[in-house]
Design a protein around this motif. Structure first.
Motif, PDB file in Angstrom:
ATOM      1  N   SER A  33      27.569  35.570  39.402  1.00 42.02           N
ATOM      2  CA  SER A  33      26.145  35.927  39.474  1.00 42.02           C
ATOM      3  C   SER A  33      25.944  37.339  38.921  1.00 42.02           C
ATOM      4  O   SER A  33      26.902  38.037  38.622  1.00 42.02           O
ATOM      5  CB  SER A  33      25.667  35.883  40.930  1.00 42.02           C
ATOM      6  N   SER A  34      24.696  37.748  38.826  1.00 37.09           N
ATOM      7  CA  SER A  34      24.415  39.089  38.324  1.00 37.09           C
ATOM      8  C   SER A  34      24.853  40.176  39.306  1.00 37.09           C
ATOM      9  O   SER A  34      25.002  41.326  38.916  1.00 37.09           O
ATOM     10  CB  SER A  34      22.923  39.237  37.998  1.00 37.09           C
ATOM     11  N   ARG A  35      25.068  39.800  40.554  1.00 40.40           N
ATOM     12  CA  ARG A  35      25.592  40.767  41.534  1.00 40.40           C
ATOM     13  C   ARG A  35      27.064  41.059  41.307  1.00 40.40           C
ATOM     14  O   ARG A  35      27.545  42.161  41.562  1.00 40.40           O
ATOM     15  CB  ARG A  35      25.423  40.239  42.958  1.00 40.40           C
ATOM     16  N   GLU A  36      27.789  40.059  40.823  1.00 40.04           N
ATOM     17  CA  GLU A  36      29.218  40.197  40.569  1.00 40.04           C
ATOM     18  C   GLU A  36      29.612  39.139  39.542  1.00 40.04           C
ATOM     19  O   GLU A  36      29.572  37.948  39.828  1.00 40.04           O
ATOM     20  CB  GLU A  36      29.999  40.011  41.875  1.00 40.04           C
ATOM     21  N   ALA A  37      29.952  39.583  38.338  1.00 43.81           N
ATOM     22  CA  ALA A  37      30.261  38.661  37.246  1.00 43.81           C
ATOM     23  C   ALA A  37      31.654  38.943  36.698  1.00 43.81           C
ATOM     24  O   ALA A  37      31.904  39.991  36.114  1.00 43.81           O
ATOM     25  CB  ALA A  37      29.221  38.801  36.135  1.00 43.81           C
ATOM     26  N   TRP A  38      32.560  37.981  36.904  1.00 47.66           N
ATOM     27  CA  TRP A  38      33.921  38.081  36.398  1.00 47.66           C
ATOM     28  C   TRP A  38      34.148  36.998  35.356  1.00 47.66           C
ATOM     29  O   TRP A  38      33.608  35.891  35.464  1.00 47.66           O
ATOM     30  CB  TRP A  38      34.944  37.902  37.508  1.00 47.66           C
ATOM     31  N   GLY A  43      43.864  34.839  29.957  1.00 54.25           N
ATOM     32  CA  GLY A  43      44.664  35.045  31.165  1.00 54.25           C
ATOM     33  C   GLY A  43      44.425  36.362  31.878  1.00 54.25           C
ATOM     34  O   GLY A  43      45.075  36.656  32.875  1.00 54.25           O
ATOM     35  N   ARG A  44      43.495  37.144  31.390  1.00 51.03           N
ATOM     36  CA  ARG A  44      43.171  38.424  32.021  1.00 51.03           C
ATOM     37  C   ARG A  44      41.794  38.317  32.665  1.00 51.03           C
ATOM     38  O   ARG A  44      40.906  37.662  32.134  1.00 51.03           O
ATOM     39  CB  ARG A  44      43.172  39.551  30.984  1.00 51.03           C
ATOM     40  N   VAL A  45      41.621  39.006  33.773  1.00 52.45           N
ATOM     41  CA  VAL A  45      40.361  38.953  34.521  1.00 52.45           C
ATOM     42  C   VAL A  45      39.575  40.236  34.245  1.00 52.45           C
ATOM     43  O   VAL A  45      40.115  41.341  34.315  1.00 52.45           O
ATOM     44  CB  VAL A  45      40.620  38.798  36.033  1.00 52.45           C
ATOM     45  N   TYR A  46      38.297  40.056  33.935  1.00 51.50           N
ATOM     46  CA  TYR A  46      37.403  41.170  33.630  1.00 51.50           C
ATOM     47  C   TYR A  46      36.182  41.119  34.531  1.00 51.50           C
ATOM     48  O   TYR A  46      35.581  40.069  34.695  1.00 51.50           O
ATOM     49  CB  TYR A  46      36.946  41.102  32.169  1.00 51.50           C
ATOM     50  N   ASP A  47      35.818  42.267  35.083  1.00 51.56           N
ATOM     51  CA  ASP A  47      34.580  42.389  35.855  1.00 51.56           C
ATOM     52  C   ASP A  47      33.538  42.975  34.912  1.00 51.56           C
ATOM     53  O   ASP A  47      33.545  44.176  34.624  1.00 51.56           O
ATOM     54  CB  ASP A  47      34.793  43.309  37.057  1.00 51.56           C
ATOM     55  N   VAL A  48      32.657  42.122  34.409  1.00 52.07           N
ATOM     56  CA  VAL A  48      31.674  42.541  33.410  1.00 52.07           C
ATOM     57  C   VAL A  48      30.297  42.821  34.020  1.00 52.07           C
ATOM     58  O   VAL A  48      29.316  42.958  33.293  1.00 52.07           O
ATOM     59  CB  VAL A  48      31.559  41.496  32.272  1.00 52.07           C
ATOM     60  N   THR A  49      30.239  42.951  35.324  1.00 52.37           N
ATOM     61  CA  THR A  49      28.967  43.166  36.013  1.00 52.37           C
ATOM     62  C   THR A  49      28.201  44.355  35.424  1.00 52.37           C
ATOM     63  O   THR A  49      27.010  44.241  35.132  1.00 52.37           O
ATOM     64  CB  THR A  49      29.197  43.387  37.524  1.00 52.37           C
ATOM     65  N   GLY A  67      32.539  33.579  36.227  1.00 51.68           N
ATOM     66  CA  GLY A  67      33.256  32.806  37.229  1.00 51.68           C
ATOM     67  C   GLY A  67      34.236  31.805  36.651  1.00 51.68           C
ATOM     68  O   GLY A  67      34.794  30.993  37.381  1.00 51.68           O
ATOM     69  N   ARG A  68      34.461  31.865  35.347  1.00 53.38           N
ATOM     70  CA  ARG A  68      35.394  30.900  34.753  1.00 53.38           C
ATOM     71  C   ARG A  68      36.087  31.478  33.525  1.00 53.38           C
ATOM     72  O   ARG A  68      35.846  32.603  33.124  1.00 53.38           O
ATOM     73  CB  ARG A  68      34.682  29.620  34.413  1.00 53.38           C
ATOM     74  N   ASP A  69      36.921  30.655  32.921  1.00 49.84           N
ATOM     75  CA  ASP A  69      37.639  31.051  31.718  1.00 49.84           C
ATOM     76  C   ASP A  69      36.674  31.015  30.534  1.00 49.84           C
ATOM     77  O   ASP A  69      36.133  29.971  30.197  1.00 49.84           O
ATOM     78  CB  ASP A  69      38.816  30.104  31.478  1.00 49.84           C
TER      79      ASP A  69
END
Length: 121
Positions: A33-38, A43-49, A67-69
């Motif tokens: 969501s716009s509150r928390e967007a990963w 294979g790497r996780v990014y927090d793009v919020t 929330g997905r690949d």
């Protein structure tokens, strides 16, 4: 990490002398969501919020993938070298090894254009 709120502890980029935090795809899926967007890319996780409002293609594009690949979508767009470099500042960790095979399209036997992929073993 599994069973915890490791994501909040990992909001800052991992330091070079410690191993990167590891997240399950289930954990990533909760951040959509716009509150928390990963996103997961390669294979790497990014927090793009923080980047939602700045994304040149609009925040909707990122929220569709949140929330997905997003590897396939990221590569299909043909992002510039600068965009790939910017991505580093949003890196928060790696996808859990047990979830590595689950990344990518929902139907791994299909390509992004919808064609069936055949392999000879």
């Amino acid at each position: 990490m599994e069973g915890g709120r490791q994501g909040e502890a990992a909001a800052a980029a991992p330091s070079g002398d410690r191993p990167a935090p590891v997240f399950t795809l289930e954990e990533v899926a909760k951040r959509n969501s716009s509150r928390e967007a990963w996103l997961v890319i390669h294979g790497r996780v990014y927090d793009v919020t923080r980047f939602l409002a700045e994304h040149p293609g609009g925040e909707e594009v990122l929220l569709e993938q949140a929330g997905r690949d997003a590897t396939e979508s990221f590569e299909d767009v043909g992002h510039s070298t600068d965009a790939r470099e910017m991505l580093k500042q949003y890196y928060i960790g790696e996808v859990h090894p047990n979830d590595r095979g689950k990344e990518g399209s929902k139907n791994p036997s299909r390509t992004s254009s919808g064609q069936t992929r055949y392999s000879i073993c």
